[in-house]
Design an enzyme around this catalytic site. Structure first.
Site, short mmCIF file in Angstrom:
data_model
loop_
_atom_site.label_atom_id
_atom_site.label_comp_id
_atom_site.label_asym_id
_atom_site.label_seq_id
_atom_site.Cartn_x
_atom_site.Cartn_y
_atom_site.Cartn_z
N ASP A 112 0.83 -1.22 0.00
CA ASP A 112 0.00 0.00 0.00
C ASP A 112 0.86 1.27 0.00
OD1 ASP A 112 -1.91 -1.93 0.25
OD2 ASP A 112 -2.27 -1.57 2.38
N ARG A 196 -11.24 11.36 -29.06
CA ARG A 196 -9.92 11.77 -29.52
C ARG A 196 -9.34 10.77 -30.52
NH1 ARG A 196 -7.04 13.46 -23.96
NH2 ARG A 196 -8.30 15.32 -23.64
#
Ligand code: F6P
Length: 305
Positions: A112, A196
């Site tokens: 983490d 895009r």
């Protein structure tokens, strides 16, 4: 973790200490599951994932009675210093034992990467590389089939793993708990990538922010252009063959922890900060939340174009 264990045992033996491993984390500590280890006992483990000593989550150790049982076991075995390797829960336990007068030095090891006092914890680099390899593979399918891939990565309440894996993996969208991102925002971002002219969109989702399958459900009716697929990496991110970086980090920190014990230090974390091995009081470690660099998320947005 094995690199750290190996370095602790070998440097401790070299310094003339008797060295013991504690099996099964705090659970084993309370039961006195000690095993004497010599230099040869930690041979051939530096390349192995996980921990030779095994680990266990222990609700009982969080209680007064549990901590007293651990202190009694340490006293019975005649031990006078303990190195604790783990994440915030383990380090809180280390701090508790130090507060009760036992000599303890901590090493941060958690994918983490949410421990104050360590720029990077042991295991993070390996987990990142595993997540990255998965993202690279998913992109191949995403591009071939013009899909958006939602990839959920671990990290508990921290977005570090998602952000770094997302940047390194060229993700189009990164969802982390530190930034409020709703399903509509994700849908709009994916749609924008479609317009895009991109032929894929990789969306890296930190488990602490959202569940990727639940997020995918919420997007079912949104017109994002791409077909959606979801992958939860889960525990696969743990258990990767330790990278060079992690082996060296674990080794340096293991040796530094023994050095601190030799000097009579207690209640400190040894961690890497700006390339140096430094110590931070465990009290500070357990009371200071680790913040994510917000400029990196901004960078990730720019790079997604
Ligand atoms: O804290 C490390 C971690 O891998 C987290 O990223 C994840 O949420 C948790 O542990 C998983 O815990 P468990 O193995 O107990 O399911």
């Amino acid at each position: 973790m094995n690199a750290a264990i190996r370095a602790i045992i070998r440097t401790a033996v070299e310094a003339g200490f008797e060295a013991f491993g504690v099996r099964d984390g705090f659970e084993g500590l309370m039961d006195g599951r000690f095993v004497q280890l010599g230099a040869r006992d930690v041979g051939g483990i530096i390349q192995s994932a996980g921990t030779l000593l095994c680990s266990a989550r222990s609700p009982e150790f969080a209680t007064d009675a549990g901590q007293q049982r651990a202190l009694d076991a340490l006293a019975r075995r005649g031990l006078d210093a303990l190195v604790v390797i783990g994440g915030n829960g383990s380090l809180a336990g280390a701090h508790a034992l130090h507060s009760r007068g036992f000599r303890v030095v901590g090493i941060a090891s958690t994918i983490d990467n949410d421990v104050h006092g360590a720029d990077i914890a042991v295991g993070v680099d390996t987990a990142l590389n595993v997540a990255l390899e998965a993202i690279d593979r998913l992109r191949a399918t995403a591009s071939s089939h013009r899909r958006a891939m939602l990839v959920e990565v671990m990290g508990r309440s921290s977005g570090y793993l998602a952000l770094m894996a997302g940047i390194a993996g060229g993700a189009e969208v990164i969802v982390i708990p530190e930034i409020d991102t709703g399903p509509d925002d994700v849908a709009a971002d994916i749609r924008q990538m479609y317009e895009r002219g991109k032929n894929h969109a990789i969306v890296v989702v930190a488990e602490g922010a959202r569940s990727a399958p639940v997020l995918a459900d919420r997007l079912t009716n949104a017109d994002v252009g791409f077909a959606l697929r979801t992958t939860t990496l889960g525990h696969v991110q743990r258990g990767g063959t330790p990278t060079v970086f992690d082996r060296l980090l674990g080794t340096r920190l293991g040796a530094a922890a023994v050095d601190q014990c030799k000097r009579g230090a207690s209640g400190v974390l040894v961690g890497q900060h700006r390339g140096e091995i430094v110590t931070t009081p465990l009290h500070e470690v357990v009371t200071t939340p680790r913040a994510l660099d917000p400029t990196l998320l901004q960078l990730a947005r720019v790079l997604a174009r």
